[in-house]
Design a protein around this motif. Structure first.
Motif, PDB file in Angstrom:
ATOM      1  N   GLN A 178      -4.362  -5.784  42.600  1.00  0.00           N
ATOM      2  CA  GLN A 178      -5.405  -6.481  43.359  1.00  0.00           C
ATOM      3  C   GLN A 178      -4.810  -6.756  44.728  1.00  0.00           C
ATOM      4  OE1 GLN A 178      -7.033 -10.054  41.476  1.00  0.00           O
ATOM      5  NE2 GLN A 178      -7.104 -11.058  43.463  1.00  0.00           N
ATOM      6  N   LYS A 204      -2.420 -13.850  37.645  1.00  0.00           N
ATOM      7  CA  LYS A 204      -2.251 -13.880  39.102  1.00  0.00           C
ATOM      8  C   LYS A 204      -2.718 -15.204  39.682  1.00  0.00           C
ATOM      9  CE  LYS A 204      -3.319 -11.164  43.290  1.00  0.00           C
ATOM     10  NZ  LYS A 204      -1.938 -10.803  43.624  1.00  0.00           N
ATOM     11  N   SER A 227      -6.312 -11.072  35.998  1.00  0.00           N
ATOM     12  CA  SER A 227      -6.626 -10.220  37.138  1.00  0.00           C
ATOM     13  C   SER A 227      -6.330  -8.763  36.815  1.00  0.00           C
ATOM     14  CB  SER A 227      -5.789 -10.657  38.353  1.00  0.00           C
ATOM     15  OG  SER A 227      -5.942 -12.045  38.598  1.00  0.00           O
ATOM     16  N   ASP A 278     -12.286 -10.055  40.607  1.00  0.00           N
ATOM     17  CA  ASP A 278     -11.815  -8.692  40.843  1.00  0.00           C
ATOM     18  C   ASP A 278     -11.682  -7.924  39.541  1.00  0.00           C
ATOM     19  OD1 ASP A 278     -11.329  -8.901  43.804  1.00  0.00           O
ATOM     20  OD2 ASP A 278     -10.056 -10.523  43.111  1.00  0.00           O
ATOM     21  N   ASN A 301     -10.938 -13.172  36.418  1.00  0.00           N
ATOM     22  CA  ASN A 301     -11.319 -13.366  37.818  1.00  0.00           C
ATOM     23  C   ASN A 301     -12.344 -12.336  38.283  1.00  0.00           C
ATOM     24  OD1 ASN A 301      -9.936 -11.013  38.606  1.00  0.00           O
ATOM     25  ND2 ASN A 301      -8.569 -12.072  40.021  1.00  0.00           N
TER      26      ASN A 301
END
Length: 456
Positions: free
Chosen positions: A126, A110, A122, A211, A209
């Protein structure tokens, strides 16, 4: 990076080795069309400053606003700053499935405008609520139906968790893990990765990442078992027992009492104010910045991204100055690895206090300037043996090039078990039990816990 030793698993969109991942990752970079350009505030489309307050918001009234914040301690105002107010609850979700008995995660390549390296690994989904309800009039969010509605998978994790308390006002996201058994079409930007491979990728700078890390930290399964208790290092053995053993320095009830008392002792009072009333900060055509030039700033960017729901847009971003630092100090106590957490107040947290890393410095803060002698040596790297040391990015959708160096440091018997009242030794098992509920561990502590998961 070294190749994983896992047995090959076949299936559409399944990657099982580092070599396969690297090939797919390079292909995603070649296929993408990404551009992020700084622009003056006047060129922000559908964003405007309110004439009365100076707050910066979207014309729809959705997404987020940049507002002001004032902190009082003991009834006296002490701090003013801008802060991002994003009241809607977003969804961070990972779909898992077993291939050949091995748990795999459907992960996404992403692009986020604030990522230092554009693409990062990711979660499956998200998205803010504004995104997945298509306020931006873009494409639908892929795989959302696996998390919301009658076709969703079996829910393994579903909990609200906070985000950066220094830069967000009471922001929460829904962290969800669902398991499926059927087939789903795998888009080019997605691949099934075995969980152990995802954890191995946690050692790569700026790859997994924020998230993804917070969801991974909440996964209560795929823990080590008794078969890997002895692997030749006392750290590895103590870490394994930290997942499995109920022998902890403090009972969970005692730890919760410690945490509750820490929250009641915080005498901060925090309220939102107009940006125009924030002291010692100024707005120019290009930024909102502190007059001393030491803190973060708010800027505007124009974004082009061919693989996003909307392919071009403008938005504000928060840009830190420098790199942050987050450290978990660990020590074997009775043969069980314990992690030293602190009860840390942060201005934007819903309850003001959550458990944070042993050391947590915001970008621009110098480890040499740490006042607390108890952790100063940990911050400066003079104490302990480093077991994990990787630079990872924070939220790329709201922050520009926000980087934190995450470290796991081991100390021996020379480091005291008795600690100051704002610190507490907990096992990994206790931390994972707390993550069944929201607002116990802050986002930096959750990222570090995901890093710990990569060490066994």
């Amino acid at each position: 990076m070294t190749s994983t030793s896992a047995a090959p698993v076949t299936g559409h969109g399944v990657l099982t080795t580092i070599a396969q991942f690297d090939e797919w990752w390079a292909d995603r970079h070649r296929a993408g069309r990404f551009d992020v350009t700084r622009i003056p505030f006047a060129e922000l489309d559908t964003w405007h400053f309110d004439e009365a307050t100076g707050n910066l918001g979207h014309d729809s009234g959705r997404f987020f606003t940049v507002e002001g914040l004032q902190v009082e301690v003991g009834g006296e105002p002490v701090t003013w700053q801008p802060i991002i107010n994003q009241p809607e609850i977003g969804l961070l979700g990972i779909v898992v499935k077993r291939f050949g008995g091995v748990l795999h995660c459907l992960m996404q390549a992403k692009m986020e405008p604030g990522n230092v390296n554009t693409l990062q690994l990711s979660p499956t989904v998200q998205a803010t609520r504004s995104n997945y309800t298509q306020v931006h009039r873009g494409a639908t969010t892929r795989y959302l139906d696996l998390f919301i509605g009658p076709d969703r998978g079996e829910v393994l994790v579903d909990v609200l968790q906070s985000e950066q308390g220094a830069w967000f006002w009471r922001k929460r996201n829904r962290n969800v893990v669902v398991e499926i058994t059927g087939d789903v079409p795998v888009n080019d930007d997605y691949r099934w990765l075995p969980l152990h491979l995802v954890r191995e990728l946690m050692r790569v700078h700026n790859l997994v990442n924020m998230d993804a890390r917070t969801v991974l930290s909440c996964m209560p399964f795929a823990q080590p078992d008794e078969a890997v208790q002895s692997r030749g290092t006392s750290f590895a053995d103590a870490l394994t027992r930290s997942y499995l053993s109920d022998k902890a320095l403090h009972t969970t009830s005692a730890a919760l009492s410690w945490f509750t008392e820490a929250k009641t002792m915080c005498d901060w009072s925090v309220r939102l104010i107009p940006v125009g009333e924030v002291r010692n900060w100024s707005r120019t055509e290009h930024e909102i910045a502190d007059d001393a030039g030491r803190d973060f700033r708010i800027i505007g960017v124009r974004v082009e991204a061919g693989n996003r729901e909307v392919t071009a847009w403008t938005q504000p971003l928060l840009e830190p100055r420098g790199q942050g630092l987050a450290i978990f100090l660990t020590r074997s106590i009775g043969g069980v690895l314990h992690v030293l957490v602190q009860a840390r107040p942060e201005i934007g947290l819903l309850d003001l206090v959550e458990m944070g890393p042993t050391v947590q410095l915001l970008p621009g803060q110098d480890p040499a300037d740490v006042d607390d002698p108890f952790v100063k040596g940990v911050a400066t790297g003079e104490v302990g043996r480093i077991r994990y040391d990787t630079v990872l990015s924070e939220e790329g959708g709201r922050f520009l090039n926000a980087l934190t160096r995450y470290r796991v440091v081991e100390v021996g018997d020379e480091f005291p078990v008795d600690v100051p009242p704002n610190f507490c030794w907990l096992t990994v098992r206790q931390l994972m039990d707390l993550l069944r509920h929201g607002h116990y561990l802050n986002i930096e502590a959750r990222s570090l816990l995901a890093c710990v998961h990569s060490l066994w």
